[in-house]
Design an enzyme around this catalytic site. Structure first.
Site, PDB file in Angstrom:
ATOM      1  N   ARG A  95       8.710  11.253   1.305  1.00 40.81           N
ATOM      2  CA  ARG A  95       8.449  10.545   0.045  1.00 40.81           C
ATOM      3  C   ARG A  95       7.909  11.429  -1.081  1.00 40.81           C
ATOM      4  O   ARG A  95       8.255  11.234  -2.239  1.00 40.81           O
ATOM      5  CB  ARG A  95       7.441   9.408   0.277  1.00 40.81           C
ATOM      6  CG  ARG A  95       8.006   8.258   1.069  1.00 40.81           C
ATOM      7  CD  ARG A  95       6.908   7.250   1.296  1.00 40.81           C
ATOM      8  NE  ARG A  95       7.322   6.193   2.199  1.00 40.81           N
ATOM      9  CZ  ARG A  95       6.462   5.433   2.873  1.00 40.81           C
ATOM     10  NH1 ARG A  95       5.158   5.611   2.725  1.00 40.81           N
ATOM     11  NH2 ARG A  95       6.895   4.497   3.666  1.00 40.81           N
ATOM     12  N   CYS A 154       5.124   0.219   1.277  1.00 39.56           N
ATOM     13  CA  CYS A 154       5.368  -1.186   0.914  1.00 39.56           C
ATOM     14  C   CYS A 154       4.347  -1.704  -0.106  1.00 39.56           C
ATOM     15  O   CYS A 154       4.694  -2.419  -1.056  1.00 39.56           O
ATOM     16  CB  CYS A 154       5.368  -2.048   2.170  1.00 39.56           C
ATOM     17  SG  CYS A 154       4.028  -1.677   3.312  1.00 39.56           S
ATOM     18  N   ARG A 177      -6.613  -4.719   6.159  1.00 36.32           N
ATOM     19  CA  ARG A 177      -5.712  -5.529   6.993  1.00 36.32           C
ATOM     20  C   ARG A 177      -6.317  -6.925   7.157  1.00 36.32           C
ATOM     21  O   ARG A 177      -7.520  -7.053   7.432  1.00 36.32           O
ATOM     22  CB  ARG A 177      -5.571  -4.865   8.362  1.00 36.32           C
ATOM     23  CG  ARG A 177      -4.465  -5.443   9.190  1.00 36.32           C
ATOM     24  CD  ARG A 177      -3.093  -5.032   8.738  1.00 36.32           C
ATOM     25  NE  ARG A 177      -2.809  -3.634   8.958  1.00 36.32           N
ATOM     26  CZ  ARG A 177      -1.701  -3.035   8.542  1.00 36.32           C
ATOM     27  NH1 ARG A 177      -0.778  -3.709   7.870  1.00 36.32           N
ATOM     28  NH2 ARG A 177      -1.510  -1.747   8.757  1.00 36.32           N
ATOM     29  N   HIS A 215       2.128  -8.856   1.759  1.00 38.32           N
ATOM     30  CA  HIS A 215       0.897  -8.186   1.332  1.00 38.32           C
ATOM     31  C   HIS A 215       0.461  -8.761  -0.020  1.00 38.32           C
ATOM     32  O   HIS A 215       1.295  -9.006  -0.898  1.00 38.32           O
ATOM     33  CB  HIS A 215       1.130  -6.683   1.150  1.00 38.32           C
ATOM     34  CG  HIS A 215       1.360  -5.918   2.420  1.00 38.32           C
ATOM     35  ND1 HIS A 215       1.243  -6.449   3.680  1.00 38.32           N
ATOM     36  CD2 HIS A 215       1.683  -4.611   2.583  1.00 38.32           C
ATOM     37  CE1 HIS A 215       1.491  -5.513   4.584  1.00 38.32           C
ATOM     38  NE2 HIS A 215       1.766  -4.383   3.946  1.00 38.32           N
TER      39      HIS A 215
END
Ligand SMILES: NC(=O)c1ccc[n+]([C@@H]2O[C@H](COP(=O)([O-])OP(=O)(O)OC[C@H]3O[C@@H](n4cnc5c(N)ncnc54)[C@H](OP(=O)(O)O)[C@@H]3O)[C@@H](O)[C@H]2O)c1
Length: 323
Positions: A87, A116, A223, A230
């Site tokens: 990335r 994400c 989390r 999300h």
């Protein structure tokens, strides 16, 4: 003749890629499903077999991407990789088709799909950057269990079941603590500065995708015991003075975004959908003309991973780069 392979076809992202390819009627002539080992309809991954495909989606892990992707790219195969391996490579675009399709050029064969949480964040922030500029971003996330793959989802369900039956909870393995009825302020390992791996990815990749290398980004990634999608609480400082009406209008007109002028939106409402929802846009205080807060939510398996990956293929097809 378009031949497409999905490596990681048995995982939560891989199976979503297969579903999204089908739902969006991408004109695929042959599809190969690969995983770490063979079972019904799924082959064990091998370099030799992957060479037979024009486009290979990776939805496995860094190991598989590192082992197979470089050779495929060198051969001219289009690689769309959900892992974090490539990335931040110089010269490799990190594409959200609604945000930076202009970063794709005809020679490119390697397309990492960004983190994400960063994809959801950047889809929401790009329209604001365009009308008012961006100076800083602070974000606290509420990330679902499936963000940690099938193992994360299974561990949440097993914990919920055990609690409901009054049994002992299974030991935490996919997460640093049991996730059922809990929130965990750690995703990835902490570095010397105290930020976690996920927090570093969100900061670096957001700067790269928004094309703002000097943007200040500070993330706290958490989390939560949600199945999928999300959520993010975001505080921004714009470069120029603006107001809620102008920023809201930009969000309402932005591709890939649903803007909720009033009310709220929750992860369960967006699970299984492809758009990023933005709500609760407000000034930080009554006098603020450059400081705003907002809430955004997106299905991280779809827009944060599989749908974005398939949209990259659609972009390549639309430009005639992949035939
Ligand atoms: N979950 C998310 O929300 C999310 C979002 C964005 C990006 N990602 C990234 O997407 C990738 C897949 O994540 P996931 O959540 O779908 O994980 P997952 O549910 O654990 O699935 C992993 C998949 O990879 C396969 N696999 C593992 N090692 C392999 C190897 N050496 N060679 C070939 N296949 C291998 C597994 O096959 P077996 O079934 O045979 O073990 C399985 O199909 C990861 O890089 C992850 O970081 C995930």
């Amino acid at each position: 003749m378009l031949r497409v392979a999905v490596v990681g076809a048995t995982g939560v992202v891989g199976e979503t890629i297969l579903r999204v390819l089908d739902e969006r009627n991408v004109p695929v002539d042959a599809i190969g499903r690969f995983a770490s080992r063979a079972r019904d309809g799924v082959e064990a991954t091998s370099a030799q077999r992957l060479r037979e495909f024009d486009v290979v989606f990776f939805a496995s892990g860094e190991d598989a991407s590192e082992s197979y992707a470089p050779e495929l790219v060198a051969r001219g195969t289009y690689v769309i990789d959900n892992s974090s391996t490539f990335r931040m490579r110089e010269g490799v675009p990190l594409v959200i088709p609604e945000v930076n399709a202009d970063t794709v050029d005809a020679r490119q064969r390697l397309f990492p799909v960004a983190n994400c949480t960063a994809i959801i964040l950047c889809t929401a922030l790009a329209p604001i950057r365009d009308v008012a500029g961006l100076r800083s971003v602070r974000v606290a996330t509420y990330q679902s269990a499936s963000g940690a793959g099938r193992a994360g989802l299974d561990e949440l369900f097993a914990g919920e079941r055990a609690i409901a039956r009054g049994e002992d909870e299974p030991a935490a393995a996919a997460f640093p603590r049991p996730l059922a009825r809990n929130v965990i302020p750690q995703i990835g390992s902490f570095d010397a500065s105290g930020y976690s791996g996920e927090e570093r990815k969100v900061a670096e990749e957001t700067r790269k995708m928004l094309g703002l290398p000097a943007l200040f980004v500070s993330a706290t990634t958490v989390r939560v015991p949600v199945r999928t999608a999300h959520s993010e609480a975001v505080w921004i400082e714009t470069e120029r003075e603006s107001d809620v009406a102008a920023l809201g209008a930009a969000l309402a007109a932005a591709p890939g975004v649903v803007y909720h002028e009033t009310g709220i939106v929750t992860p369960r409402e967006v699970e299984g959908t492809d758009l990023v929802h933005v709500a609760r846009l407000r000034r930080e205080d009554a006098d603020a003309s450059r400081r705003f807060a907002l809430w955004c939510v997106g299905d991280q398996l779809r827009k944060g991973a599989a749908t974005n990956a398939v949209q990259i293929l659609e972009l390549l097809l639309a430009r005639g780069l992949v035939e």
